[in-house]
Enzyme design. Sequence first.
Site: not given
Length: 477
Positions: A19, A251-254
């Site tokens: 995304f 980031g996407k993970r954070d």
Amino acid sequence: MSESTKKIVTRFAPSPTGFMHVGGVRTALYAWAWAKKHKGTFILRIEDTDKVREVEGSLEHIIESLRWLGITWDEGPDIGGEHAPYLQSQRLDRYEKYARILLEKGFAYPDPFSEEEIEKFRNHAKEVKKAFLYRDYRPEEFDEWDGKKPLRFKVPVLKEYTWTDAVRGELSAGVEALDDFILIKSDGYPTYNFAHIIDDLEMGVTHIMRADEFIASTPKYLSLYDALEITPPVFVTLPPILGEEGTKKLGKRDGAKDILDYRRDGFLSDAIINFLALLGWNAGGEQEIFTPEEFIKNFDIARIHKSGAELHEEKLRWINKEHIKKQSEEAQLESVRPYMKAYGDVLLKKLLPHIIDRISIYGELVNIEQSDFRFFIDPPDIDIEQVVWKDDLPQTSKMYLEEVQRLLPTTDFSSIESIKQAIMPYAEEHGKGNVLWPLRYALSGQEKSVDPFTICYILGKDEVYNRITRVCKKIDP
Ligand code: GLU
């Protein structure tokens, strides 16, 4: 053509690997704004050469996100253009053409080593405590390139590179930053390092806006530009976007949200644009609220920040509210309507300023519709204990209500002010609280709400009359 009259061409070149989040969208936004400001060309190019990382549906998602935000491109995979195709996976012949030029010049060679052998070199570098550089192990002789082995770049000159980044200023790196990187992988697809340079060249890109993670590789790109004898575009490195604490890159993970989640939550696209515009840039004055057109007009690469920009959702909500306030009544109604279908347009129009006052994002109406405004369409449940003001008896409150009711037939209901003028003198005579509290509560059933005159105006004369009758009957059946 001289530099200053050259047509500005920028591009947004996402990889379809999931995304879109704020970081990607801000890159697109700045590149778009720079091209628009100069009546140039903005290109959407999809860098889909890493088939392992590709995520299905990403392209559609990218297009939907940008379209929602109104970031429009002049050339791209869905609309074509003079440099079509815009999917890198469909441009393999171009990369091969330039690979052959490099081979011819002696600046490329097929990598003869297996993964295991390269791993051995890496271990060897570790043993002798040197950073691993492939070029230290470059073979003396090369086979013909059969398209099956990876094709590597052969660094033409080992030299220290100094270059100017439009945001970061002068940057430099020593020879340790140069290496024989892969141009074309064994699966036939080019690497990002190679493909973006060819495409930017062929598409006439003048400015590259991208994240700071590419700075470290820039010397490699410069040696490739040199090998192909091309002048690089202007490098515009954007500052990282940091989380609320200001330390970690988002980031996407954070917790970086999918940009379309903001749409789902009821944010306005112009507010998102405004918010992202300010994440790494400022106009130099006090102004913080910009329409997309104002942003384009004011945007200047020279005012992009060097250091990281913190993302604060509170600020986004504030910006969103400012944009809501600037919308036309018609646009506000359109946004409110889907959340408040039961209300009907006549009522909604009267309620609108009060609704707008209560929210920062339209999504909040999901909760508000259920409680705060509901009494406007459903007569409320009344608790007799609550009707009275302070120590009054319910019968006394009833008397005040009936007196207000008697004033209704001659009251002009055309504005809040005219209603106030009719009722206020009576309230002042008997104590404002004693009269206005029972009136407001009888009409709303709420401990807190807008003032009673506004409620009267919105409900209309007949409904006010009926609600007072209902409450009086409840007090004294
Ligand atoms: N495909 C790269 C990415 O998605 C784009 C980098 C660039 O803009 O050159 O990170």
